[in-house]
Design a protein around this motif. Sequence first.
Motif, short mmCIF file in Angstrom:
data_model
loop_
_atom_site.label_atom_id
_atom_site.label_comp_id
_atom_site.label_asym_id
_atom_site.label_seq_id
_atom_site.Cartn_x
_atom_site.Cartn_y
_atom_site.Cartn_z
N SER A 60 -21.24 25.88 35.45
CA SER A 60 -21.66 27.23 35.85
C SER A 60 -20.77 28.32 35.29
O SER A 60 -21.11 29.51 35.37
CB SER A 60 -21.66 27.33 37.38
N GLY A 61 -19.60 27.93 34.76
CA GLY A 61 -18.66 28.92 34.25
C GLY A 61 -17.65 29.39 35.28
O GLY A 61 -16.81 30.26 34.99
N ASP A 62 -17.70 28.81 36.48
CA ASP A 62 -16.75 29.19 37.53
C ASP A 62 -15.40 28.49 37.39
O ASP A 62 -14.43 28.91 38.02
CB ASP A 62 -17.35 28.89 38.91
N LEU A 63 -15.35 27.42 36.62
CA LEU A 63 -14.08 26.73 36.40
C LEU A 63 -13.27 27.51 35.37
O LEU A 63 -13.61 27.55 34.19
CB LEU A 63 -14.32 25.30 35.92
N LYS A 64 -12.19 28.13 35.83
CA LYS A 64 -11.39 28.99 34.97
C LYS A 64 -10.18 28.29 34.37
O LYS A 64 -9.83 28.52 33.20
CB LYS A 64 -10.92 30.22 35.76
N GLU A 65 -9.53 27.45 35.17
CA GLU A 65 -8.31 26.80 34.69
C GLU A 65 -8.12 25.44 35.36
O GLU A 65 -8.54 25.23 36.50
CB GLU A 65 -7.07 27.64 35.03
N MET A 66 -7.44 24.56 34.65
CA MET A 66 -6.87 23.34 35.20
C MET A 66 -5.49 23.18 34.56
O MET A 66 -5.33 23.44 33.37
CB MET A 66 -7.74 22.13 34.90
N PHE A 67 -4.52 22.78 35.35
CA PHE A 67 -3.20 22.53 34.75
C PHE A 67 -2.42 21.52 35.58
O PHE A 67 -2.60 21.38 36.78
CB PHE A 67 -2.40 23.83 34.58
N GLY A 68 -1.58 20.78 34.86
CA GLY A 68 -0.65 19.86 35.51
C GLY A 68 0.65 20.56 35.82
O GLY A 68 1.01 21.54 35.16
N ALA A 69 1.36 20.06 36.82
CA ALA A 69 2.63 20.67 37.24
C ALA A 69 3.65 19.58 37.54
O ALA A 69 3.37 18.65 38.31
CB ALA A 69 2.41 21.54 38.48
N GLY A 70 4.82 19.69 36.93
CA GLY A 70 5.89 18.73 37.17
C GLY A 70 7.18 19.21 36.55
O GLY A 70 7.19 20.19 35.80
#
Length: 355
Positions: free
Chosen positions: A291-301
């Motif tokens: 839908s275009g609502d997914l703006k970002e994904m990121f890993g954190a460590g």
Amino acid sequence: MSTATQNIVVNKVEKSKIDQVDFSNLAFGSIFSDHMLVCNFKNGEWQAPTIEPYAPIQLDPAAKIFHYGQSIFEGMKAYKDEKGSTLLFRPKDNWIRLNKSAERMVIPEIPEAIFMDGLTKLLDVDGDWIPTNEGSSLYIRPFMFASGNGFHASPADEYKFVICTAPSGAYFSGKVKVLIEEKYARAANGGVGYAKAGGNYAAQFYPTQLAIDRGYNQVIWTDDNTHEYIEEAGAMNIFVRIGDTLLTSPTSDRILDGITRKSIIQIAKDAGIEVKERKVTVAEVVAAAKSGDLKEMFGAGTAAVISPIAGFGYKNEDFDLPELENPYAAQLKKTITDIQTNKSEDPYGWRFEVK
């Protein structure tokens, strides 16, 4: 030469190898500093720690680490600010988490004095090894393992606590492409997923290699029961931004209580970003991507701090994430690294100066 300081005996190298290192071109975790801290547990108690030249560790073939995998570790970093001060980030949280892992793996807990005094003394001895280049740091690896001997399937009676350090550049360069896992699981309820046990990472290598063979960099782990919920990104915690809301899975038996994760949640909330700790389904991530609502994904460590995800694959379909002008990932990473390197105020008391 040998000197005793604060009950820690320091045996220094004859000659440092630091002049052989190109600090402007550092890989991650492949060059090691001159010294290491070593402390042994035997006769029911931890012995006096020593700082010794970095060297191989000699073990009996019957040492239980080889047979039953009692091994845990932590990941930390040291920085130098513009004044030359040595800085750590939330080090006592690492000590607390190491002991949580120790309890789960039936390893004796390490006293705070040995951990903190040993760490600060080691950084004092090898302070020149802390890089000052942008994006670099001295990676710190505290670890504990079973050194006692025996083929009997039971906890060992002797253990070794070691801290080694490695001047390092960035863990990842650029964004990564990930594959959402449909078959394999990183951890299960009642297991050791929340502990930083070496076996957790060994078990990840095979499914990760399968993903690499398909052109991805890492795996997004899903729950062991239904594979309906995303849980971690490779060896990191994962964040998903749908609309303007930042989502991350709650910690559990299966998910590591990441120190960077906790820091991101606090900083994001204080910046006015809506953060929700809840289960995140694969279906809603895929639907948001379509839908275009997914703006970002990121890993954190600790190693990467924040690693942006450029796209993901699921059920033989690939999804690209948009290029944003001012993504949350960049904002949050700058805030954390500025605190870590003393380029900004630290309203949380996370920064620890080694004196």
